[in-house]
Scaffold this motif. Sequence first.
Motif, PDB file in Angstrom:
ATOM      1  N   ARG A  17       0.930  32.127  90.602  1.00  0.00           N
ATOM      2  CA  ARG A  17       1.302  33.414  91.174  1.00  0.00           C
ATOM      3  C   ARG A  17       0.371  34.525  90.690  1.00  0.00           C
ATOM      4  O   ARG A  17      -0.210  35.270  91.468  1.00  0.00           O
ATOM      5  N   ASP A  18       0.227  34.635  89.363  1.00  0.00           N
ATOM      6  CA  ASP A  18      -0.638  35.644  88.767  1.00  0.00           C
ATOM      7  C   ASP A  18      -1.398  35.009  87.621  1.00  0.00           C
ATOM      8  O   ASP A  18      -0.821  34.229  86.869  1.00  0.00           O
ATOM      9  N   THR A  20      -5.462  33.542  86.112  1.00  0.00           N
ATOM     10  CA  THR A  20      -6.877  33.226  86.299  1.00  0.00           C
ATOM     11  C   THR A  20      -7.052  31.747  86.615  1.00  0.00           C
ATOM     12  O   THR A  20      -6.452  30.903  85.948  1.00  0.00           O
ATOM     13  N   SER A  67      -1.731  31.086  83.732  1.00  0.00           N
ATOM     14  CA  SER A  67      -0.844  32.075  84.343  1.00  0.00           C
ATOM     15  C   SER A  67      -0.735  33.323  83.480  1.00  0.00           C
ATOM     16  O   SER A  67      -0.804  33.247  82.249  1.00  0.00           O
ATOM     17  N   ASN A  68      -0.551  34.447  84.138  1.00  0.00           N
ATOM     18  CA  ASN A  68      -0.269  35.716  83.473  1.00  0.00           C
ATOM     19  C   ASN A  68      -1.330  36.158  82.475  1.00  0.00           C
ATOM     20  O   ASN A  68      -1.028  36.787  81.474  1.00  0.00           O
ATOM     21  N   GLU A  70      -5.554  37.622  82.535  1.00  0.00           N
ATOM     22  CA  GLU A  70      -6.850  37.866  83.171  1.00  0.00           C
ATOM     23  C   GLU A  70      -7.886  37.933  82.062  1.00  0.00           C
ATOM     24  O   GLU A  70      -7.671  38.579  81.045  1.00  0.00           O
ATOM     25  N   ARG A  92      -3.577  37.411  92.061  1.00  0.00           N
ATOM     26  CA  ARG A  92      -2.459  38.352  91.989  1.00  0.00           C
ATOM     27  C   ARG A  92      -1.553  38.078  93.179  1.00  0.00           C
ATOM     28  O   ARG A  92      -2.022  38.022  94.316  1.00  0.00           O
ATOM     29  N   ASP A  93      -0.293  37.909  92.882  1.00  0.00           N
ATOM     30  CA  ASP A  93       0.700  37.635  93.914  1.00  0.00           C
ATOM     31  C   ASP A  93       0.245  36.511  94.855  1.00  0.00           C
ATOM     32  O   ASP A  93       0.270  36.650  96.075  1.00  0.00           O
ATOM     33  N   TYR A  94      -0.187  35.422  94.267  1.00  0.00           N
ATOM     34  CA  TYR A  94      -0.612  34.186  94.958  1.00  0.00           C
ATOM     35  C   TYR A  94      -1.936  34.286  95.690  1.00  0.00           C
ATOM     36  O   TYR A  94      -2.460  33.304  96.180  1.00  0.00           O
ATOM     37  N   PHE A  97      -7.501  37.639  94.276  1.00  0.00           N
ATOM     38  CA  PHE A  97      -7.729  39.083  94.273  1.00  0.00           C
ATOM     39  C   PHE A  97      -9.208  39.358  94.036  1.00  0.00           C
ATOM     40  O   PHE A  97      -9.789  40.271  94.610  1.00  0.00           O
TER      41      PHE A  97
END
Length: 156
Positions: A17-18, A20, A67-68, A70, A92-94, A97
């Motif tokens: 979901r969020d 790298t 996850s979570n 960057e 970001r949000d699947y 980005f």
Amino acid sequence: MNVKKEPEGGLLISPIRDGTVIDHITGGEALVVLRILGITGTTDESLSVATNVESRISGSKDIVKISNRELSKEEVDRIALLAPEATINIIRDYRVFEKMKVEIPKSVTGFVRCPNPGCITNSNEPVESSFETKRGKLQCIYCDAIISENIAEYII
Ligand code: CTP
Ligand code: ZN
């Protein structure tokens, strides 16, 4: 259905979901990338790792999904030394980005050990190691020692 047409890695590890996604790591080097990021045996990070995934570009590749988190510029530079082909995808949000090709920095300071035991950076003097990068090789700015292979072994 032709399985070969699935996106690379898509069958192996789920989208995140969020966080790298480090993609196109040289086959078999995912664990080295994790070590570089300071992710060792005990971690509370949410991680997925796939090794030796068939790649349409390069034979086989590894993928790391965190996850979570960057990555910082220095973390990306460290990865570049080991996995110059890697792509960093910020999710970001699947959605992807941002997608970055890693780039080998012109110089690296502080996180690579000089292979020359007599080098001032290996003495008790308070001198931080520093290397210039030239075509995938590292050259110590103090003693000119060159690291041309197994760079991972010298990363602190
Ligand atoms: N990914 C993910 N979770 C998401 C979105 C993407 O884990 N929510 C992963 C994909 O599985 C892929 C990487 O992020 O490993 C990049 O996604 P994408 O750009 O959609 O894939 P490709 O087009 O195949 O990327 P490239 O062109 O860089 O090979
Ligand atoms: Zn040196």
